[in-house]
Design an enzyme around this catalytic site. Structure first.
Site, PDB file in Angstrom:
ATOM      1  N   GLY A   1       0.806  -1.220   0.000  1.00  0.00           N
ATOM      2  CA  GLY A   1       0.000   0.000   0.000  1.00  0.00           C
ATOM      3  C   GLY A   1       0.835   1.265   0.000  1.00  0.00           C
TER       4      GLY A   1
ATOM      5  CG  ASN B   1       4.776  -7.376   8.090  1.00  0.00           C
ATOM      6  OD1 ASN B   1       4.187  -7.372   7.015  1.00  0.00           O
ATOM      7  ND2 ASN B   1       4.160  -7.388   9.255  1.00  0.00           N
TER       8      ASN B   1
ATOM      9  CB  THR C   1       3.587   0.105   6.924  1.00  0.00           C
ATOM     10  OG1 THR C   1       2.247   0.034   7.422  1.00  0.00           O
ATOM     11  CG2 THR C   1       4.510  -0.116   8.111  1.00  0.00           C
TER      12      THR C   1
ATOM     13  CG  ASP D   1      -1.379  -0.527   8.566  1.00  0.00           C
ATOM     14  OD1 ASP D   1      -2.213   0.396   8.490  1.00  0.00           O
ATOM     15  OD2 ASP D   1      -1.430  -1.556   7.877  1.00  0.00           O
TER      16      ASP D   1
ATOM     17  CG  MET E   1      -6.912   2.791   6.302  1.00  0.00           C
ATOM     18  SD  MET E   1      -5.635   3.172   5.065  1.00  0.00           S
ATOM     19  CE  MET E   1      -6.554   2.828   3.561  1.00  0.00           C
TER      20      MET E   1
ATOM     21  CD  GLU F   1      -8.950  -0.943   8.047  1.00  0.00           C
ATOM     22  OE1 GLU F   1      -9.732  -0.833   7.107  1.00  0.00           O
ATOM     23  OE2 GLU F   1      -7.706  -0.983   7.895  1.00  0.00           O
TER      24      GLU F   1
ATOM     25  CE1 TYR G   1      -7.198   1.599  -0.627  1.00  0.00           C
ATOM     26  CE2 TYR G   1      -9.557   1.877  -0.349  1.00  0.00           C
ATOM     27  CZ  TYR G   1      -8.460   1.059  -0.489  1.00  0.00           C
ATOM     28  OH  TYR G   1      -8.610  -0.291  -0.466  1.00  0.00           O
TER      29      TYR G   1
ATOM     30  CD  GLN H   1      -7.737   6.516   7.274  1.00  0.00           C
ATOM     31  OE1 GLN H   1      -7.370   6.286   8.405  1.00  0.00           O
ATOM     32  NE2 GLN H   1      -8.545   5.712   6.619  1.00  0.00           N
ATOM     33  NE  ARG H   2      -3.476   3.238   0.204  1.00  0.00           N
ATOM     34  CZ  ARG H   2      -3.731   1.988  -0.130  1.00  0.00           C
ATOM     35  NH1 ARG H   2      -3.646   1.039   0.776  1.00  0.00           N
ATOM     36  NH2 ARG H   2      -4.076   1.680  -1.366  1.00  0.00           N
TER      37      ARG H   2
END
Lengths: 412, 412
Positions: A16, A111, A139, A141, A183, A240, A306, A308-309
């Site tokens: 992503g 990862n 990432t 995340d 996310m 989420e 989407y 967000q990123r």
């Protein structure tokens, strides 16, 4: 004495997008330009798919101005893929590397990418083909081991903090309930960032639900009720990835409960982006109205999706670290026949400083880091001051917020 | 000779928040400070509800620093309401005005607010109570008559343009379909702003669907198919207000078609924020897969929601005009016993310049302006260059985007 090996370098991006993934690979290019062993710098298009199909773009042939502009551009100009290579794919990639004397490979990703690189690396060793392989952390995340935080997180967190700062002020105008779904399926860092937009203790998000904490619908409704009774409004940030204590996704729990939308065939719709926010809103609305807390609750839910990123506004620290980590990866390639994952370590909170380190690929490969306990409030529905100290420097300065002084009320 | 009347001024804000509604009322305060007839400046809390309940905050008692910070803050620090006053409410408000010698009223809002002010104004005349009443234009929907554009639109349009710029680059990484649903139930200006983020002819949004144009699901699927065949991807901007040629909202059409989610009782769910995006995504996915265009379409839908109107980043032009229009309204109050709606007129596109004018309240009251035909492409699924010229100056400069030069492909 440092071992040198002349050859080509390949850079590719996986998974992503983030707002600074381009900055990272531009950093690698900048670093490699200082290394006279590097004969060519190729960018693989669409990640490992581009390696296997020999689809490369010449990165040394790009103008300096283009590279500079690209470093500000969100997502990846090298495109991406979610493909995980199997044994055949690894052999194919090694064949391509050997054919073109590619001796340096830089993979920017999460990862999974670290894992893929580790496997390719082992396969190269078996062939006795000297390959220097580097993973550059990336990432939104923020869930990579060995990293204090990852490039991409700061910019996404900045967006989420800004978005919640805005919707909190919006919610203040009319009151009522607002739920925003963020996310981060397994790690709550991005959802937690919603709290970084607060400017006063009365500000939302008043409640923050993370995937690290088992989620109970009953407790959720009680939490909202308590906040609503106090403030006449409630702003909630939800990951989420929330699950109940049996690891059942909350959408499925709502479905069993008969609360969830179904499609025309009566099947539960789990994939819809808006489903979780809409269902949670309906659940709480029904609860608060039935409980007589409010006659008709004004309730809204948004799913941040989407944007967000990929929102085109980088956090300055995130940008600098993404470029720096790329350059660091390139510099490691000069230090002999080594490989590893390039990670960010925090040195101090205030003033904020960080440095880079090279760790074994296996330390990062296939593992997921979750929010540490010290970042999660004992009430389990919020973040701690320790998280605020952690997150604040990563998102950069926010624009000023002015609050009306209500102590200057007109006495009638 | 100018008629003067000494008295208090009241400012209130109505309806949905914007990023610059605070800037507008701070502008009114700044302007009123120059007028020695104004004895006090009160802010009504929660719009006309605050007037009726005599809930006022003293705006002259706020520090200059607070007012400055507030002018940068999205939403309304004076809070808001969606209440439309009835005859009783109007009488109650006039009673409050007379009781406190309030002679000046400034309402910042959309066409409903203009209508309310017009009615209050007529009622004051009947009582022979001299009241100077001004409407200050505001709405992210940009749908007020007499205005080239309205304060609030530029900042919301900036957000939408930036969001689409980001998701377009994101979509480029993997290909596939992306649908973003924008605010604007009756006017397509905000959805159209998605196009302002484009940097090249290949950029999305490739398709833009406005509420001004009857929407056909069949044509929509064909449009997406054509774009997908050309670019291997497709980014679509859709207004939440799209209707078919019989003015049936598309969510209802999808419901009839059996395409829409239903709740646990089998009822159609129209209010969910994610429903339209999710349903359109599913519809097109099924179509393209059945037609054999693609085996498994990667398809995503987002609903931009409340962040559009409250994201804490003002367009510089929007901010300046919001402040300016507020000051203009205050200056009109010095010109005798007049009333009216304060609107923005464009003087030139390049360099962009605008000016303010006072128009009769009735010209704006209760009417909706829609996208003019010259802004809608003949194909009905896009905007025109005329719209781009119109919109570009309103959103301000965007950050640079760098595109990889793919002509520098490595020849294998």
């Amino acid at each position: 004495m440092v071992d040198t090996i002349k050859g080509k370098a390949v850079i590719f991006t996986q998974g992503g997008p983030t707002a600074v993934i381009n900055a990272s690979w531009v950093g690698v290019v900048q670093g490699l330009m200082l290394n006279s062993d590097i004969e060519e710098i190729w960018g693989a298009i669409n990640g490992i798919d581009g390696i296997m199909s020999e689809n490369f773009v010449d990165l040394k042939a790009q103008t300096a101005a283009t590279l500079q502009d690209i470093s500000y551009t969100p997502a990846s100009q090298l495109r991406s893929t979610r493909k995980k290579p199997n044994a055949d794919d690894n052999n194919k990639m090694l064949d391509v590397f050997q054919k073109h004397n590619i001796r340096y490979a830089f993979g920017i990703g999460g990862n999974d990418t670290s894992e893929s690189l580790d496997i390719i690396n082992d396969a190269a060793r078996e062939r006795e083909y000297e390959l220097r392989v580097f993973h550059v952390a990336k990432t939104v995340d923020n869930d990579l081991m060995e990293n204090d935080h990852t490039p991409g997180y700061g910019s996404a967190a900045r967006y989420v903090a800004n978005a919640f700062r805005g919707v909190n002020l919006d919610n203040q105008c009319f009151g009522g309930l607002y739920i925003g779904v963020c996310m981060g399926r397994h790690a709550g860092f991005l959802t937690a960032a919603a709290a970084l937009g607060r400017t006063s203790p009365e500000d939302g998000p008043h409640l923050v639900y993370l995937p690290e904490v088992p989620f109970s619908l009953e407790q959720f409704a009680k939490d909202v009720e308590a906040v609503y009774k106090k403030h006449n409004r409630c702003v909630v940030a939800v990951s989420e990835g929330i699950e109940d204590d049996k690891h059942t996704p909350i959408l499925q729990v709502l479905a069993k409960d008969g609360q969830l939308e179904c499609d025309s065939h009566g099947n539960v719709q789990l994939s819809g982006t808006g489903a979780l926010a809409d269902s949670l809103v309906n659940y709480v609305k029904e609860h608060l109205e039935k409980a007589g807390v409010v006659k008709k609750l004004r309730a809204r839910g948004d799913t941040f999706g989407y944007v967000q990123r990929s929102f085109p506004e980088q956090s300055p620290v995130d940008r600098e670290e993404a470029l720096g980590l790329g350059r660091f990866a390139a510099s490691c390639a000069q230090s002999g026949n080594i490989d590893g994952s390039c990670a960010i370590v925090r040195v101090s909170d205030e003033p904020y400083t960080s440095e880079f380190k090279l760790v074994p690929l296996k330390n990062v490969a296939g593992k997921t880091r979750r929010m540490p306990e010290e970042f999660i409030a004992p009430t389990k529905n919020n973040v701690t001051e320790a998280f605020m100290r952690y997150g604040r420097p990563l998102i950069g300065e926010m624009s000023p917020i002015g609050l009306l002084d209500f102590s200057k009320k007109v006495k009638i």
